[in-house]
Write an enzyme that holds these catalytic residues in place. Structure first.
Site, PDB file in Angstrom:
ATOM      1  N   TYR A  50       0.839  -1.199   0.000  1.00  0.00           N
ATOM      2  CA  TYR A  50       0.000   0.000   0.000  1.00  0.00           C
ATOM      3  C   TYR A  50       0.874   1.249   0.000  1.00  0.00           C
ATOM      4  O   TYR A  50       0.661   2.176  -0.801  1.00  0.00           O
ATOM      5  CB  TYR A  50      -0.920  -0.010   1.219  1.00  0.00           C
ATOM      6  CG  TYR A  50      -1.646   1.291   1.440  1.00  0.00           C
ATOM      7  CD1 TYR A  50      -2.640   1.714   0.564  1.00  0.00           C
ATOM      8  CD2 TYR A  50      -1.337   2.110   2.528  1.00  0.00           C
ATOM      9  CE1 TYR A  50      -3.313   2.913   0.760  1.00  0.00           C
ATOM     10  CE2 TYR A  50      -2.008   3.308   2.732  1.00  0.00           C
ATOM     11  CZ  TYR A  50      -2.985   3.712   1.848  1.00  0.00           C
ATOM     12  OH  TYR A  50      -3.641   4.894   2.040  1.00  0.00           O
ATOM     13  N   ALA A  51       1.861   1.282   0.885  1.00  0.00           N
ATOM     14  CA  ALA A  51       2.763   2.429   0.948  1.00  0.00           C
ATOM     15  C   ALA A  51       3.520   2.606  -0.360  1.00  0.00           C
ATOM     16  O   ALA A  51       3.711   3.734  -0.841  1.00  0.00           O
ATOM     17  CB  ALA A  51       3.747   2.253   2.104  1.00  0.00           C
TER      18      ALA A  51
END
Length: 436
Positions: A248-249
């Site tokens: 996600y990051a």
């Protein structure tokens, strides 16, 4: 006995006395038959052509009718649809904005859309209503938006046709891009959804924006997760962000690089906002404060993670109203894009800001506040944090946003959770406790 009488022929024409005469007369009769047949065939051919033309005309008319029906009754793109979009995008104040909000039925998207509409800005929402979490909550948010005069288009940011149609109908001044695949841990289960939404979807949207005339200014949601394994606190916009701890990051960091590229090549005005753990009414069920509340009320245990050496995890919890103020200020202060028709005409602004609360609170403290408001003791399973992409703490340095946006959060965690619990009990049909 008399001899037999010679046969009598009443029509000697049919049986001539000489063979030559018979051949000539028979040929004339055959020609007459061929002429009659040819005339009949010609008539049939003409009728066939007529029927073919009639059939083609009918099919063409039917196609026109079908196309018209699709135009008038399509889920998007019909006359009624265009009218709804225009009405929703209409600006009701001097100097107001016309904003396309993606992810409008999401947590932050709903609150930002309502705030803009309340100010008199034009707002059109876009959301695909996926099932990452309970779609009924998203539908309820949509109903809230509809009741406030905000039209939400059901569509995906990856659908270039929908985006092209929206920009064809409305000359949006701004885009607030909040559509994304959220959550850190879910990336372990479904990594492709993050690439589809956070990278491919972002590129599709930017393509539509850079081709629009005029080009809108773009404000979009990045994330505090881009700081990844950074151990310098508080996190500042100038800190390194090249060590993501989760997929996600990584997709959010990729988004920052992609938006910079479109800013540089096409002159799009870009503002990225790094949100820090947003919470509040109408929130996301996958967030810890939300799931803790649900499980505590249902008598189920909650899992509380600890970091290395039994250190408590801490988050810079930021109340939704403070985040909304930051989003609106980012839109208000965004400079115009400088491109036109996909071509850059000059340098355009590229900005990134932290939007946090600057007061990190440990997860056990969060649980204690919920227990007090719910008047129920939580059943806690305290375990070591798994290697699933979570980080032990977040802490925002918001000095840049304070200076350039006038951003100033005002809601502490106790106040914010009180408002959330009040909403939760009401929405899910629980009797409110005395201290709320």
């Amino acid at each position: 006995m008399p001899p037999p009488a010679a046969p009598s022929f009443e029509n000697e024409e049919l049986f001539p006395s000489t063979p030559g005469k018979f051949k000539v007369e028979r040929s004339k009769a055959m020609n007459r038959q061929l002429l009659r047949c040819f005339a009949s065939t010609s008539n049939m051919f003409i009728w066939a052509l007529f029927l073919v033309a009639l059939t083609a005309s009918y099919l063409s008319f039917q196609s026109f009718v079908d196309s018209g029906n699709r135009y008038f009754s399509a889920s998007w793109g019909g006359i009624k649809w265009e009218k709804q979009v225009r009405n929703s995008a209409h600006v009701h104040r001097s100097g107001g904005m016309s904003v396309l909000v993606t992810g409008a039925a999401g947590f932050v998207g709903t609150h930002v859309s309502l705030a803009l509409k309340k100010r008199g800005d034009g707002v059109v929402g876009l959301d695909n209503f996926n099932n990452y979490y309970d779609p009924s909550l998203k539908k309820a948010r949509k109903s809230l938006l509809t009741s406030n005069g905000i039209f939400v288009v059901e569509g995906d940011v990856n659908d270039a046709r929908v985006l092209a149609k929206l920009f064809d109908v409305v000359a949006f001044t701004h885009v607030m891009h909040l559509a994304a695949q959220a959550g850190v841990r879910y990336a372990i289960e479904n990594p492709h959804s993050y690439v589809h939404s956070n990278i491919a979807g972002l590129v599709t949207l930017l393509e539509a924006c850079k081709s629009a005339n005029p080009q809108p200014a773009v404000v979009w949601a990045s994330s505090s997760s881009v700081y990844g394994l950074n151990d310098k606190v508080p996190f500042s916009e100038s800190d390194r962000t090249d060590r993501p701890a989760s997929l996600y990051a990584a997709t959010k960091k990729a988004g920052e690089e992609i938006t910079h590229t479109y800013n540089h090549i096409y002159g799009l005005s870009i503002t990225g906002l790094r949100f820090f753990t947003v919470y509040g009414p109408w929130g996301r069920p996958d967030m810890a404060y939300f799931s803790f509340t649900r499980n505590i009320l249902q008598g189920k245990p909650i899992t509380v993670y600890r970091g290395k050496e039994r250190a408590d995890l801490a988050r810079d919890f930021t109340y939704i109203d403070d985040i909304v103020k930051g989003c609106v200020r980012a839109l208000e202060t965004a400079e115009r894009s400088t491109g036109s028709g996909g071509k850059k005409r000059g340098e355009a602004a590229y900005r990134i800001y932290n939007l946090g609360n600057t007061q990190p609170v440990t997860v056990p403290t969060l649980v204690g506040i919920l227990e007090r408001y719910l008047k129920v003791k939580a059943k806690k399973n305290v375990v070591e944090m798994p290697g699933n992409g979570d980080v032990p703490f977040t802490h925002a340095n918001i000095s840049l946003a304070q200076r350039e946006l006038g951003y100033k959060p005002t809601t502490d965690l106790q106040t914010g959770l009180k408002k959330f619990v009040r909403w939760y009990l009401s929405y899910y049909g629980y009797k409110p406790t005395a201290n709320l």
